[in-house]
Motif scaffolding. Structure first.
Motif, PDB file in Angstrom:
ATOM      1  N   VAL B 250       5.259 -26.422  19.933  1.00  0.00           N
ATOM      2  CA  VAL B 250       5.968 -26.492  18.663  1.00  0.00           C
ATOM      3  C   VAL B 250       6.342 -27.947  18.397  1.00  0.00           C
ATOM      4  N   LYS B 252       8.463 -30.570  15.869  1.00  0.00           N
ATOM      5  CA  LYS B 252       9.580 -30.454  14.939  1.00  0.00           C
ATOM      6  C   LYS B 252       9.212 -30.936  13.534  1.00  0.00           C
ATOM      7  N   TYR B 273      10.719 -17.861   4.520  1.00  0.00           N
ATOM      8  CA  TYR B 273      11.398 -18.654   5.539  1.00  0.00           C
ATOM      9  C   TYR B 273      10.538 -18.743   6.802  1.00  0.00           C
ATOM     10  N   LEU B 274      10.069 -17.602   7.255  1.00  0.00           N
ATOM     11  CA  LEU B 274       9.261 -17.551   8.474  1.00  0.00           C
ATOM     12  C   LEU B 274       7.978 -18.373   8.320  1.00  0.00           C
ATOM     13  N   ARG B 277       8.404 -22.233   8.471  1.00  0.00           N
ATOM     14  CA  ARG B 277       8.567 -22.778   9.828  1.00  0.00           C
ATOM     15  C   ARG B 277       7.249 -22.736  10.582  1.00  0.00           C
ATOM     16  N   ALA B 278       6.541 -21.622  10.437  1.00  0.00           N
ATOM     17  CA  ALA B 278       5.267 -21.505  11.152  1.00  0.00           C
ATOM     18  C   ALA B 278       4.307 -22.586  10.688  1.00  0.00           C
ATOM     19  N   ARG B 281       5.592 -26.197  11.865  1.00  0.00           N
ATOM     20  CA  ARG B 281       5.848 -26.540  13.253  1.00  0.00           C
ATOM     21  C   ARG B 281       4.868 -25.992  14.264  1.00  0.00           C
ATOM     22  N   SER B 282       4.195 -24.899  13.965  1.00  0.00           N
ATOM     23  CA  SER B 282       3.452 -24.311  15.071  1.00  0.00           C
ATOM     24  C   SER B 282       1.976 -24.201  14.780  1.00  0.00           C
ATOM     25  N   HIS B 330       0.393 -14.629  12.028  1.00  0.00           N
ATOM     26  CA  HIS B 330       1.336 -15.322  12.900  1.00  0.00           C
ATOM     27  C   HIS B 330       2.484 -14.433  13.367  1.00  0.00           C
ATOM     28  N   TYR B 331       2.973 -13.592  12.496  1.00  0.00           N
ATOM     29  CA  TYR B 331       4.106 -12.754  12.884  1.00  0.00           C
ATOM     30  C   TYR B 331       3.703 -11.304  13.104  1.00  0.00           C
ATOM     31  N   ALA B 334       5.338 -10.100  16.203  1.00  0.00           N
ATOM     32  CA  ALA B 334       6.762 -10.379  16.396  1.00  0.00           C
ATOM     33  C   ALA B 334       7.551  -9.107  16.173  1.00  0.00           C
TER      34      ALA B 334
END
Lengths: 296, 405
Positions: B250, B252, B273-274, B277-278, B281-282, B330-331, B334
Motif C-alpha cells: 500500500v 500512501k 469512499y472505498l 482509497r483502492a 493506494r493499492s 477489489h472488494y 471483503a
C-alpha cells in the motif's frame, strides 16, 4: 413453598430502577425454585424482549452435510450470552447464520423480530460484528476505517467525530490514527474491529473470540464497554474459549457440541443439567465434551 | 525424510504450472497485438533514432551503467514458503543442494532477461561499439558469467543481518560490476579481462564462502525476495487478467488525497469512499493509470500519421478503462462490506463515478497535449474520442459486467 413474586406495572418500574440488585435476587430465587425455566421466567415476569431468536436452525455449507442441527436459543436485551464449544463445534457457522452471510437450510434467525430476508438493511443496521480474525482494508488508515464504518451505518458526522475520539483515547490508539493496518500488531488490528463495532452502537453485538491478541488494558476496556452496552439494553452474543472470563461476564451460556446444543442456561442451570453441583464452567465443559468422546 | 533435490523440482514445477496458466491468458489477450504494434512502430523509429543520436553519445558509459544495474539487481529465487521458516530452517545446513539449484535456476532466468536487453540494444552496440557480431555474443557470455557471480555472491550476502552492512555489500558489488563492465564495453584486451575474472573468483572463494560459514540463512529475507518475485509476475499478469492472489504494497500518495474529497461523508458514498482509497493506494491501479496515460502522451507526440494517432488514443483510453474495471473485484472478498447496511446497490454507480472522473481527466490531458503538439482541431478530436471510449465503457460494458456477476 416458593415465594410469590409481585407482578404488573409497579414491579416493572422497580425492576428497571434496581436492575442489578434484582438480577442478583432473582438468580438466587431461580437457583431454588425456578430451575430450568429462567428464560420463560424472565420473559414472562420482567417482560424481557428477545434481541435475537434462533429457531430450530439447521445449516452449513452443504445441504447434505449440515453443520448445525436444529439449534434454538435466544439472546435478550440486557444480556451477555456466551457461546462456547470446542474447535469445530459450529460456533462460527452459527455466527455466520446470525450475520445473514449464510442462509439456513431450515429454521430461522430473527434480530429484533425480523429475519434478514424480510428486512435486509434494517437487520444489518441493528447488529455489529467483531470477527475472530480482524478484517481490515489494507489501503485504509485507522481513522478511515472508523469514518467508513460510521458512514456505512448512517451515523451523522458530529456523532461520529465525538465517539471516534473517545474510542481512540480509551483504546490508546490516538497516535496510530493515520497508520495503515500493515503497521499494526495482531492486537491493534483487533482493537480496530472492536472500535468499529462500538462506534456504531447497535442494539445487538456478535463477538467472535474478541480477546485474541488483546493486551490486558484492551481486554478490560472491551469488557467494560460490553457491560455498559448491556446496561443500556443491548444484547450481546460472545463466542470464546476463555472460560474464566466468560464465567465472570456472561449471564447465560450455550454449550455447542458437534452442531447441537448440549447445555444452555445460567451457570447454576448448567451445573444442574450436568449433575455437577459447585463445579465451575471449565469443569462442566471438560466433563461434557469428554463424556461424548467415551460414548463414541 | 525430505529429499532436497526433489523438493526443489517440485516447487519449481508447481510455480511453473501456475505461471503457464497466466502466460497462456496473456498470450490469448489482445494485448500481444499491441506489443506487436509497438514493435512495428518501434523498429521504424529505432533506425531514425540511431541516425539522430549524436556521435558524441557516450555509448560505453551508457552500456556500463545499464548493465551494472542489471547485473547488480536481482536476487536468487528460492521458492521458499512461509511454512519453511518452521519446517525447513532446522535443516538449513543440509540444504546446500537445494540452494545451489536455486542459484543455477535464477542464473538461467536472469541470463534470459539480459539476453532480451542485448537483443534490443544490439543495433546500438553494433553501430557504436563494435560492428562484430561475434564480439557481441562473447560480451553477452561474459556478462552472463558476471551475473552468475553476482547471484552466488548476493546469496551469501543475504546472510548479513545488519541492514546497513547488507546495503553496503550490495553497493560494493555494484562498484565491482561497474569496473568489470566498463572494461568489457571499452574492449580491453583479453588478458585484462582474464585477470578481472580471476579476481572475482578469488573474492568469492576467499570472502563470500566465509560469509556462508559464519552466518545463518536469513529466512525472512529469502521469503521477502521470493514474495517480491512472485508479486512482480502477478502484477504483470494482472494487467491482462484478474490475479486473485495479488496483495501488493500500500502506498500512501498523500499528494493525491484531494481526490478523496469527492467521496463526501454520506451513507450512499460507501463504495465511492472505498474505491477512491483502492485506486490511489493499492494494487497499483494508479500506477497503471499513470503509465498508460504517459505512454499515450508519448505516442500522441511521436506518431505523425493522423489515423494512427487516433487509433492509439482510442487504444490507450480503452486499455486504461479496462484496468479501472478491475476495481470491481477489489472488494469482492471483503467480508465487512457485506455486513454494512448500505452499499451493494451503490457499487455500480460509484464505479461509474470514478470512471467519469478519471476518464475526463485523461481525456483532457490527451486533448491538451494533442492541441499543443498538433493543432486545436486535433485536440478536440482526441478529447472527444477518449470520452466516447469511456462512455461506451461505463454505460454499456460495465453494467453488463456487473449483471454477469
Amino acid at each position: 413453598m416458593c415465594p410469590r413474586l409481585p407482578e404488573g406495572k409497579t414491579f416493572q418500574i422497580i425492576q428497571s430502577l434496581l436492575f442489578n440488585s434484582l438480577q442478583i435476587r432473582y438468580s438466587r430465587i431461580n437457583g431454588t425454585c425456578w430451575q430450568g425455566q429462567t428464560q420463560q421466567f424472565l420473559q414472562g415476569v420482567f417482560k424481557m424482549e428477545a434481541m435475537l431468536t434462533v429457531e430450530k436452525l439447521s445449516g452449513g455449507y452443504q445441504r447434505q452435510r449440515p453443520v448445525l442441527h436444529e439449534i434454538s436459543f435466544s439472546v435478550n436485551k440486557h444480556e451477555i450470552v456466551g457461546l462456547i464449544g470446542l474447535n469445530g463445534a459450529g460456533k462460527s457457522t452459527t455466527i455466520k447464520h446470525i450475520l445473514g452471510l449464510m442462509e439456513p437450510h431450515s429454521g430461522e434467525v430473527r434480530i429484533a423480530g425480523k429475519t434478514w430476508s424480510e428486512s435486509g438493511d434494517a437487520y444489518r443496521q441493528s447488529l455489529a460484528y467483531i470477527p475472530e480474525m480482524p478484517l481490515l482494508y489494507e489501503e485504509m488508515t485507522l481513522w478511515e476505517h472508523l469514518e467508513l464504518t460510521a458512514m456505512a451505518y448512517g451515523l451523522d458526522e458530529n456523532t461520529f467525530q465525538t465517539r471516534a475520539e473517545e474510542l481512540l483515547k480509551e483504546f490508546r490508539m490516538q497516535k496510530m490514527k493515520s497508520w495503515f493496518p500493515s503497521h499494526f500488531s495482531k492486537g491493534m488490528r483487533q482493537k480496530v474491529m472492536i472500535m468499529c463495532a462500538f462506534l456504531v452502537q447497535p442494539d445487538f453485538y456478535v463477538a467472535d473470540e474478541p480477546f485474541v491478541g488483546l493486551d490486558p488494558i484492551g481486554i478490560k476496556s472491551f469488557l467494560d464497554r460490553m457491560v455498559e452496552m448491556k446496561h443500556q439494553g443491548c444484547g450481546i452474543l460472545m463466542s470464546t474459549h476463555i472460560l474464566a472470563t466468560a464465567e465472570k461476564y456472561c449471564d447465560r451460556f450455550i454449550l455447542l457440541h458437534e452442531g447441537r446444543i448440549l447445555l444452555q442456561g445460567e451457570l447454576s442451570e448448567l451445573r444442574e443439567q450436568a449433575g455437577m453441583p459447585g463445579a465451575d464452567l471449565d469443569e462442566i465443559y471438560v466433563q461434557m465434551t469428554k463424556e461424548d468422546d467415551d460414548g463414541e | 525424510m525430505v529429499n532436497e533435490k526433489e523438493l526443489w523440482s517440485k516447487r519449481r514445477s508447481d510455480y511453473w504450472s501456475m505461471a503457464i496458466k497466466y502466460l497462456r491468458l496473456i498470450g490469448n489477450s489482445g494485448f500481444l497485438f499491441t506489443i506487436y504494434l509497438l514493435f512495428v512502430f518501434g523498429s521504424y523509429y529505432y533506425g531514425q533514432f540511431l541516425d539522430w543520436l549524436p556521435a558524441s553519445f557516450p555509448a560505453t558509459l551508457f552500456f556500463t551503467a545499464l548493465l551494472t544495474w542489471l547485473t547488480t539487481r536481482g536476487r536468487v529465487r528460492t521458492f521458499v514458503k512461509q511454512g519453511d521458516l518452521f519446517f525447513l530452517s532446522p535443516r538449513e545446513r543440509k540444504m546446500s543442494s537445494y540452494f545451489r539449484a536455486a542459484v543455477f535456476y535464477s542464473w538461467l532466468m536472469e541470463t534470459l532477461y539480459v539476453s532480451v536487453v542485448f537483443l534490443i540494444l544490439a543495433p546500438l552496440f553494433l553501430d557504436r561499439i563494435s560492428p562484430s557480431g561475434a564480439l557481441l555474443l562473447a560480451v553477452l557470455l561474459l556478462v552472463s558469467g558476471l551475473k552468475l557471480w553476482n547471484l552466488a555472491a548476493g546469496f551469501e550476502e543475504q546472510r548479513i543481518q545488519d541492514k546497513h552492512s547488507y546495503f553496503f555489500h550490495t553497493l560494493i558489488r555494484a562498484g565491482l560490476n561497474g569496473v568489470a563492465l566498463y572494461a568489457l564495453f571499452s574492449l580491453q584486451p583479453v588478458w585484462f579481462i582474464g585477470i578481472l575474472a580471476a579476481v572475482f573468483i578469488g573474492l568469492y572463494a576467499g570472502y563470500y564462502r566465509r560469509l556462508a560459514a559464519a552466518h545463518s540463512l536469513k529466512w525472512e529475507r529469502l521469503m521477502r525476495i521470493e514474495e517480491n518475485t512472485v508479486m512482480t509476475f502477478y502484477r504483470i499478469a494482472n494487467s491482462f487478467t484478474d490475479v486473485p492472489a495479488l496483495q501488493s504494497k500500500v502506498r500512501k500518495r498523500g499528494w493525491l488525497s484531494p481526490l478523496f474529497r469527492l467521496a463526501t461523508y454520506r451513507q450512499q458514498h460507501v463504495y465511492r469512499y472505498l474505491f477512491s482509497r483502492a485506486f490511489v493506494r493499492s494494487n497499483d491501479y494508479f500506477g497503471i493509470y499513470l503509465r498508460l496515460t504517459l505512454l499515450g502522451l508519448l505516442f500522441i507526440y511521436v506518431v505523425r500519421i493522423d489515423w494512427g494517432r487516433w487509433f492509439i488514443v482510442a487504444l490507450f483510453a480503452y486499455m486504461t478503462a479496462l484496468q479501472l474495471e478491475t476495481l470491481k473485484q477489489h472488494y469482492a472478498t471483503a467480508k465487512m462490506v457485506e455486513l454494512y447496511p448500505a452499499g451493494e446497490k451503490t457499487k455500480l454507480a460509484s464505479h461509474q463515478f470514478w470512471l467519469i472522473v478519471l476518464g475526463l481527466f485523461q481525456g483532457m490531458i490527451f486533448g491538451l497535449f494533442a492541441f499543443l503538439s498538433i493543432n486545436v482541431a486535433d485536440g478536440f478530436l482526441v478529447f472527444g474520442l477518449t470520452l466516447i471510449i469511456y462512455g461506451y465503457h461505463l454505460l454499456i460494458r460495465l453494467p453488463k459486467r456487473y449483471r454477469a456477476s
